[in-house]
Design an enzyme around this catalytic site. Structure first.
Site, PDB file in Angstrom:
ATOM      1  CG  ASP A 191     -37.463  22.975  58.155  1.00 46.26           C
ATOM      2  OD1 ASP A 191     -37.200  21.772  58.140  1.00 46.26           O
ATOM      3  OD2 ASP A 191     -37.753  23.625  57.137  1.00 46.26           O
TER       4      ASP A 191
ATOM      5  CG  ASN B  81     -41.924  15.051  52.693  1.00 46.00           C
ATOM      6  OD1 ASN B  81     -41.877  14.141  53.509  1.00 46.00           O
ATOM      7  ND2 ASN B  81     -43.044  15.660  52.391  1.00 46.00           N
TER       8      ASN B  81
ATOM      9  CE  LYS C 164     -42.239  18.612  62.401  1.00 43.60           C
ATOM     10  NZ  LYS C 164     -41.878  19.837  61.706  1.00 43.60           N
TER      11      LYS C 164
ATOM     12  NE  ARG D 242     -59.822   5.596  43.659  1.00 46.69           N
ATOM     13  CZ  ARG D 242     -60.927   6.154  43.235  1.00 46.69           C
ATOM     14  NH1 ARG D 242     -62.076   5.607  43.527  1.00 46.69           N
ATOM     15  NH2 ARG D 242     -60.902   7.248  42.498  1.00 46.69           N
TER      16      ARG D 242
ATOM     17  NE  ARG E 224     -34.625  24.642  57.076  1.00 50.09           N
ATOM     18  CZ  ARG E 224     -34.089  23.950  58.069  1.00 50.09           C
ATOM     19  NH1 ARG E 224     -33.769  24.550  59.205  1.00 50.09           N
ATOM     20  NH2 ARG E 224     -33.864  22.667  57.958  1.00 50.09           N
TER      21      ARG E 224
ATOM     22  CD  GLN F  92     -43.583  16.932  55.643  1.00 52.21           C
ATOM     23  OE1 GLN F  92     -44.507  16.184  55.924  1.00 52.21           O
ATOM     24  NE2 GLN F  92     -42.402  16.463  55.334  1.00 52.21           N
TER      25      GLN F  92
ATOM     26  N   GLY G 251     -37.015  16.308  57.346  1.00 53.88           N
ATOM     27  CA  GLY G 251     -35.608  16.272  57.727  1.00 53.88           C
ATOM     28  C   GLY G 251     -35.524  16.643  59.182  1.00 53.88           C
ATOM     29  CG  HIS G 252     -37.541  15.131  61.935  1.00 57.90           C
ATOM     30  ND1 HIS G 252     -38.499  14.223  62.282  1.00 57.90           N
ATOM     31  CD2 HIS G 252     -38.199  16.150  61.344  1.00 57.90           C
ATOM     32  CE1 HIS G 252     -39.693  14.668  61.907  1.00 57.90           C
ATOM     33  NE2 HIS G 252     -39.528  15.835  61.330  1.00 57.90           N
TER      34      HIS G 252
ATOM     35  CB  SER H  91     -35.846  23.725  72.965  1.00 59.99           C
ATOM     36  OG  SER H  91     -34.595  23.394  72.438  1.00 59.99           O
ATOM     37  CB  VAL H  92     -32.207  27.115  76.113  1.00 57.16           C
ATOM     38  CG1 VAL H  92     -33.418  27.869  76.636  1.00 57.16           C
ATOM     39  CG2 VAL H  92     -31.825  25.986  77.070  1.00 57.16           C
TER      40      VAL H  92
HETATM   41  P1  IMP Z   1     -43.041  18.131  49.131  1.00 55.03           P
HETATM   42  O1  IMP Z   1     -43.470  17.776  50.517  1.00 55.03           O
HETATM   43  O2  IMP Z   1     -41.692  17.574  48.776  1.00 55.03           O
HETATM   44  O3  IMP Z   1     -44.085  17.836  48.107  1.00 55.03           O
HETATM   45  O4  IMP Z   1     -42.852  19.723  49.077  1.00 55.03           O
HETATM   46  C1  IMP Z   1     -43.953  20.613  49.202  1.00 55.03           C
HETATM   47  C2  IMP Z   1     -43.581  21.827  50.025  1.00 55.03           C
HETATM   48  O5  IMP Z   1     -43.384  21.441  51.377  1.00 55.03           O
HETATM   49  C3  IMP Z   1     -42.275  22.506  49.595  1.00 55.03           C
HETATM   50  O6  IMP Z   1     -42.410  23.904  49.776  1.00 55.03           O
HETATM   51  C4  IMP Z   1     -41.254  21.955  50.565  1.00 55.03           C
HETATM   52  O7  IMP Z   1     -40.162  22.827  50.737  1.00 55.03           O
HETATM   53  C5  IMP Z   1     -42.097  21.844  51.817  1.00 55.03           C
HETATM   54  N1  IMP Z   1     -41.597  20.838  52.738  1.00 55.03           N
HETATM   55  C6  IMP Z   1     -41.732  19.505  52.644  1.00 55.03           C
HETATM   56  N2  IMP Z   1     -41.173  18.895  53.680  1.00 55.03           N
HETATM   57  C7  IMP Z   1     -40.693  19.850  54.487  1.00 55.03           C
HETATM   58  C8  IMP Z   1     -40.030  19.828  55.769  1.00 55.03           C
HETATM   59  O8  IMP Z   1     -39.785  18.790  56.393  1.00 55.03           O
HETATM   60  N3  IMP Z   1     -39.701  21.057  56.264  1.00 55.03           N
HETATM   61  C9  IMP Z   1     -40.001  22.206  55.626  1.00 55.03           C
HETATM   62  N4  IMP Z   1     -40.616  22.264  54.451  1.00 55.03           N
HETATM   63  C10 IMP Z   1     -40.962  21.094  53.889  1.00 55.03           C
END
Ligand code: IMP
Length: 428
Positions: free
Chosen positions: A13, A38, A16, A142, A304, A223, A40-41, A412-413
């Site tokens: 977060d 997982n 990016k 596998r 967060r 991530q 989120g952009h 970035s501002v």
């Molecule tokens: P998972 O990736 O869903 O298995 O989660 C594992 C850990 O990574 C957790 O603490 C999530 O909150 C964190 N996480 C996964 N994706 C993101 C992301 O894009 N931003 C921030 N934290 C993330």
């Protein structure tokens, strides 16, 4: 040759999406190499916000190839939802290419991600429940189903049958959960396969050709370093390799083909989910950072955790990923603070540490060593040249570069494409 990797240096977060989108303006191709839905952009273009999870951010830039590499845990359901939503907003989808070697996320992965994490009780990781970990577990065991299997009707039917028999036993024995229905999943995924088939290809060959042709390629990390399965705060991590080395295995591009690595550094720090976070501010400062920065998860909506910038973590990311330039994001969120703190070292049992401790016990007991900076107390969102930033902001940024040993490349501002100060003109 012109290839650039963008990697997060903290706990994700960092913003990016905005930097990738900014760089994608110059890129011919944007590639995701790890993680999955997982991520989120949020990318803001002309004041319109787009929330992307699986789709490479380059999709918002006309003419780009958007590649989902083999290292991605590929969720066809999410991909199609994103494609439909983008198409309804007039975005051209013709540049999408999906690796035939990517692993497919299935309903049992999502279900078991949630059930498995809950079953850990107080030791839960706090995953996003998108099935990422269980999908990679099947790959390593596998028994995974790849995109090339998904698009072969008979292969998919057979593999799903074998896997589901095992998964349903696990669901019953471990979680006392009702079985999932084979026909239902088969029908759902056959529908996905029919729609996605035109986009599936060998992305290794595609990227090889593009690199040889000198096209500009941007590798978009999801991530971040501290969530890396090996280098992060294990076990409170994701299941893939967000560090720049992830590009090699995540899309079949050899290390010497990478020209530059850009590390994204949020001007303060956040983390979602469980695990140590040395500079966390469980106080009014933390609340202010969260509210001013709208620090709520894109995927989960979770608030967060917030804290001051941890330069030790960024220095570590610099070593791991060979970062050439930092792109500092969200500096404007600090506009109203009287003073700003930066952690420049860790003290443990009276001694200064030289590295990031592997032991979570040690990491959760370290005492951050802070330096305090005067705030600039001015709106910086209109600034476009580095020298026009308030002196206090420059002092903060330059100290960041000094402590981390990484040059400043971008600042970035604000969330929009144009709210960007570029110091490095040789990124591409
Ligand atoms: P998972 O990736 O869903 O298995 O989660 C594992 C850990 O990574 C957790 O603490 C999530 O909150 C964190 N996480 C996964 N994706 C993101 C992301 O894009 N931003 C921030 N934290 C993330």
């Amino acid at each position: 040759m012109s290839t650039v990797v963008v990697t997060g240096t903290q706990w994700g977060d960092e913003g990016k999406g905005k930097i990738v989108d900014y760089l994608a303006q110059q890129a011919d191709t944007v590639v995701r190499f790890q993680g999955g839905a997982n991520a989120g952009h949020t990318v803001v273009v002309d004041g319109e916000a787009y929330k992307l999870r699986l789709m490479p951010s380059g999709i918002l830039f006309k003419g780009s190839h958007c590649v989902v590499g083999n290292g991605v845990a590929f969720d066809p359901k999410v991909m199609l939802q994103e494609m439909d939503s983008l198409a309804s907003r007039g975005i051209d989808l013709s540049g999408i290419r999906i690796s035939n070697r990517a692993q497919v996320v299935l309903p049992y992965h999502r279900l078991m991600d949630g059930l498995g994490d809950e079953a850990r009780g107080k030791n839960k990781v706090g995953t996003t429940k998108n099935g990422i970990g269980p999908c990679y577990v099947d790959r390593d065991n596998r028994i995974g189903i790849r995109v090339c299997d998904l698009v072969e009707k008979e292969t998919f039917a057979q593999k799903l049958k074998e896997n589901l028999a095992v998964k349903n036993r696990e669901l019953a024995l471990l979680y006392d959960h009702a079985p999932l229905d084979y026909d239902e999943i088969l029908k759902e995924y056959e529908g996905y396969a029919d729609r996605l088939r035109p986009y599936v290809c060998d992305t290794i060959a595609l990227l090889d050709e593009e690199i040889k042709a000198g096209r500009k390629i941007l590798f978009e990390g999801a991530q971040a370093t501290m969530l890396d399965i090996d280098y992060g705060t294990y076990p409170y991590v994701t299941a893939s390799h967000p560090v720049s080395g992830g590009v090699g295995v995540g899309c079949g591009v050899a290390p010497q083909k990478i020209d530059k690595v850009i590390g994204i550094v949020k001007a303060y720090c956040t983390r979602v989910g469980e695990g140590p976070f040395p500079t966390e501010q469980l106080n009014e400062t933390g609340n202010r950072l969260r509210e001013i920065g709208h620090e709520y998860g894109v995927v989960t909506g979770r608030p967060r955790r917030t804290g001051w910038l941890d330069a030790c973590v960024v220095r570590y990311a610099g070593i791991l990923s060979g970062i050439d330039y930092m792109a500092v994001t969200r500096l404007d969120i600090l506009d109203d603070f009287d003073t700003i703190q930066m952690c420049t070292g860790y003290r443990y049992q009276g001694k200064l540490l030289n590295e990031i401790p592997a032991s979570l016990k040690v990491l959760s007991e370290v005492e951050p060593v802070y330096e305090t900076f005067a705030g600039w107390k001015t709106d910086i969102t209109k600034v476009r040249k580095y020298e026009d930033l308030p002196k206090e902001a420059r002092v903060y940024l330059e100290r960041m570069a000094e402590v981390t040993g990484i040059r400043l490349g971008i600042v970035s501002v604000g969330p929009n494409r144009d709210e960007t100060i570029v110091l490095a003109n040789d990124i591409f």
